[in-house]
Design a protein around this motif. Structure first.
Motif, short mmCIF file in Angstrom:
data_model
loop_
_atom_site.label_atom_id
_atom_site.label_comp_id
_atom_site.label_asym_id
_atom_site.label_seq_id
_atom_site.Cartn_x
_atom_site.Cartn_y
_atom_site.Cartn_z
N ASP A 290 6.76 9.77 -1.52
CA ASP A 290 6.96 11.02 -0.74
C ASP A 290 6.00 12.09 -1.22
O ASP A 290 5.74 12.19 -2.43
N GLY A 291 5.52 12.91 -0.31
CA GLY A 291 4.75 14.10 -0.70
C GLY A 291 3.24 13.90 -0.70
O GLY A 291 2.49 14.83 -0.99
N ALA A 292 2.75 12.68 -0.36
CA ALA A 292 1.29 12.48 -0.34
C ALA A 292 0.68 13.48 0.66
O ALA A 292 1.23 13.71 1.73
N GLY A 293 -0.44 14.07 0.27
CA GLY A 293 -1.04 15.12 1.09
C GLY A 293 -0.67 16.50 0.60
O GLY A 293 -1.25 17.50 0.99
N THR A 294 0.29 16.54 -0.35
CA THR A 294 0.60 17.82 -1.02
C THR A 294 0.25 17.64 -2.50
O THR A 294 -0.17 16.56 -2.92
N ASP A 295 0.47 18.68 -3.29
CA ASP A 295 0.07 18.56 -4.70
C ASP A 295 1.15 17.95 -5.58
O ASP A 295 0.95 17.77 -6.78
N VAL A 296 2.32 17.62 -4.98
CA VAL A 296 3.36 16.93 -5.78
C VAL A 296 3.79 15.67 -5.03
O VAL A 296 4.19 15.73 -3.85
N ILE A 297 3.65 14.53 -5.69
CA ILE A 297 3.98 13.24 -5.05
C ILE A 297 5.06 12.54 -5.88
O ILE A 297 4.95 12.50 -7.12
N HIS A 298 6.11 12.06 -5.19
CA HIS A 298 7.17 11.30 -5.87
C HIS A 298 7.04 9.83 -5.45
O HIS A 298 6.85 9.53 -4.28
N ILE A 299 7.16 8.94 -6.46
CA ILE A 299 7.07 7.51 -6.15
C ILE A 299 8.24 6.79 -6.79
O ILE A 299 8.42 6.89 -8.02
N ARG A 300 9.06 6.11 -5.99
CA ARG A 300 10.14 5.28 -6.56
C ARG A 300 9.63 3.85 -6.56
O ARG A 300 9.31 3.31 -5.49
N GLY A 301 9.47 3.29 -7.74
CA GLY A 301 8.88 1.96 -7.85
C GLY A 301 9.84 0.89 -7.36
O GLY A 301 11.05 1.07 -7.36
N SER A 302 9.25 -0.24 -6.95
CA SER A 302 10.08 -1.35 -6.49
C SER A 302 10.75 -2.03 -7.68
O SER A 302 10.14 -2.20 -8.74
N GLU A 303 12.02 -2.41 -7.53
CA GLU A 303 12.76 -3.08 -8.60
C GLU A 303 12.27 -4.51 -8.79
O GLU A 303 12.48 -5.13 -9.83
N ARG A 304 11.59 -5.04 -7.79
CA ARG A 304 11.32 -6.48 -7.80
C ARG A 304 10.16 -6.89 -8.69
O ARG A 304 9.93 -8.06 -8.91
N GLY A 305 9.40 -5.89 -9.18
CA GLY A 305 8.28 -6.28 -10.04
C GLY A 305 7.08 -6.76 -9.25
O GLY A 305 6.05 -7.12 -9.81
#
Ligand code: EPZ
Length: 427
Positions: free
Chosen positions: A210-225
């Motif tokens: 979330d937030g790409a294109g702004t100066d703060v981006i949140h990334i929730r990584g995949s649990e699956r590896g």
């Protein structure tokens, strides 16, 4: 080495279609390392940098099929998380394999890219971000060794604060975080459209960005590896778009439709070209550029997106060589990005360099000469100058151009330019 010969002539007229964005395709090709499945990229430009990235992915153990405009990448029979100097020195963007390799395989050994013509271009921000995610970094004999934390090397989600906005730094950490457990926050990110495009692909692969294109981006990584493979068509190249827009405007009487462009991505240039008196009309993915009156001198300072793009600085400077009056062009991103200036001075341009500022006095004409390409965008600016210079201009070492402009002489010829490639010319 090849050269490109241009005979100066009248204005360009007609339509040109834009290819896929090199600087979006490169990180997305590296993102395929996050999955073993077969990923397909569409609208990929046929460029040297794409071939270099394909060679690097093969070296890392991937099966890569390049059939421009499509590229397919899947896991091969082995994995070798190592990017050698021979490949990285050809293209600094090779550093984009670092984040995916560490995230996926727990470790990586990547040659330091070294400087390039336009500046030192360190990767300290990339490494600082990986350290914030639990990695151990060791620099040894021109290589950076990165070890992920713990046994399997799964990166730790965390907070990364960039000291400055860095495009590939942001992209590297987005890809690293896509497989880190939990939610990672990147602060002071680059906001370029190519960063947003990478986020779209990572979301297709199963990460939550979330937030790409702004100066703060949140990334929730995949649990699956591991992430899922993807099928994605690359956005148009905004710098190729701007380059043809400038080429259309350098000669009075120019009238060119740039087709298949993403208008909002090149807005900063459109604003400046209109201020210089160029008529620009947009309709969907088409940009009509008309030059039917004298150019006004306009000042430009490059800045991270959505500021004026540094990759358009050389091209805009050429346009200002024909404007009435004095324009001041300031380069704030790279420390040595005026190497086109001495070449343009040899063609009769009136430019005074003061540190990271070029003061341009408009002239009535430039004169054809043999000139040397030094970096990708400077080379394009010399071709543009040759379009309107008296007699003939020969741009040497055009391998620089082939890195980022697909079929440039064919596309320019389609607009009426008298341009040809000379095989094996003097270096
Ligand atoms: C990307 O390079 C582009 N390349 C460049 O395009 C573009 O000029 C540049 O962004 C700026 O827009 C690709 O996307 C493949 P940065 P990148 O990291 O990511 C300093 C072209 O013509 N910096 O945003 O390497 C750096 O030295 C190419 O297609 C650090 O100090 O650029 C520069 O001064 C040329 N430490 C500034 O930040 C770091 O760790 C911006 O660089 C990283 C960067």
């Amino acid at each position: 080495m090849d050269a490109i010969r241009i005979r100066g002539g009248g204005p360009l007229r007609g339509a040109v279609r834009i290819s896929g964005a090199k600087n979006a395709a490169l990180p997305i090709l590296c993102a395929t390392l996050l999955s073993d499945g077969a990923s397909r990229l569409r609208n990929v430009p046929a460029l040297r940098d794409i071939d270099t990235t394909a060679a690097l992915l093969r070296f890392l153990g991937r099966d890569v099929k390049v059939a421009a405009p499509e590229v397919e990448v899947a896991a091969g029979s082995s994995v070798r998380p190592e990017a050698p100097y021979e490949l990285v020195k050809q293209m600094r963007a090779s550093v984009l394999v670092l984040g995916p390799l560490v995230a996926r395989f727990g470790h990586a050994k990547v040659s330091l890219p070294g400087g390039c013509a336009i500046g030192a271009r360190p990767i300290d921000q990339h490494l600082k971000g990986l350290e914030a995610m639990g990695c151990k970094i060791r620099l040894e004999r021109g290589y950076v060794h990165v070890e992920g934390p713990g046994d399997r090397g799964r990166l730790r989600a965390g907070e990364v604060y960039f000291d400055i906005p860095t495009v590939t730094g942001t992209e590297n950490l987005m890809m690293a975080a896509a497989l880190a457990k939990g939610r990672t926050t990147l602060v002071n990110c680059a906001r370029e459209p190519e960063v947003e495009e990478l986020a779209r692909v990572l979301n297709k692969m199963g990460a939550e960005v979330d937030g790409a294109g702004t100066d703060v981006i949140h990334i929730r990584g995949s649990e699956r590896g591991e992430l899922a493979p993807f099928d994605h068509a690359i956005i148009p190249d905004r710098i190729e778009t701007g380059t043809y827009m400038i080429a259309a405007a350098v000669a009075e009487g120019g009238e060119v439709t740039v087709q298949g462009a993403e208008v909002s991505d090149i807005e900063p240039l459109i604003v400046k070209m209109r201020a210089a008196g160029v008529e620009i009309a947009t309709e969907g993915q088409n940009i009509l550029v008309r030059r039917n009156k004298p150019l006004k001198a306009v000042n430009v300072t490059t800045a991270p997106h959505p500021g004026f793009p540094t990759d358009m600085q050389a091209q805009f400077l050429v346009l200002m060589c024909f404007a009435r009056g004095e324009s001041v062009i300031s380069e704030t991103i790279f420390e040595n990005r005026f190497m086109h200036v001495p070449e343009l001075q040899r063609m009769g341009a009136s430019i005074a360099l003061r540190g990271n500022t070029a003061v341009v006095q408009g002239v009535d004409k430039l004169y054809g000469a043999s000139v040397m390409a030094t970096d990708l965008r400077a080379s394009a600016s010399l071709v543009i100058a040759g379009l309107v210079a008296e007699d003939e201009t020969e741009v040497r070492r055009v391998y620089h151009i082939d890195r980022g402009y697909e079929r440039i002489e064919e596309k320019m010829r389609g607009l009426g330019a008298k341009i040809e490639r000379v095989k094996g010319a003097d270096a």
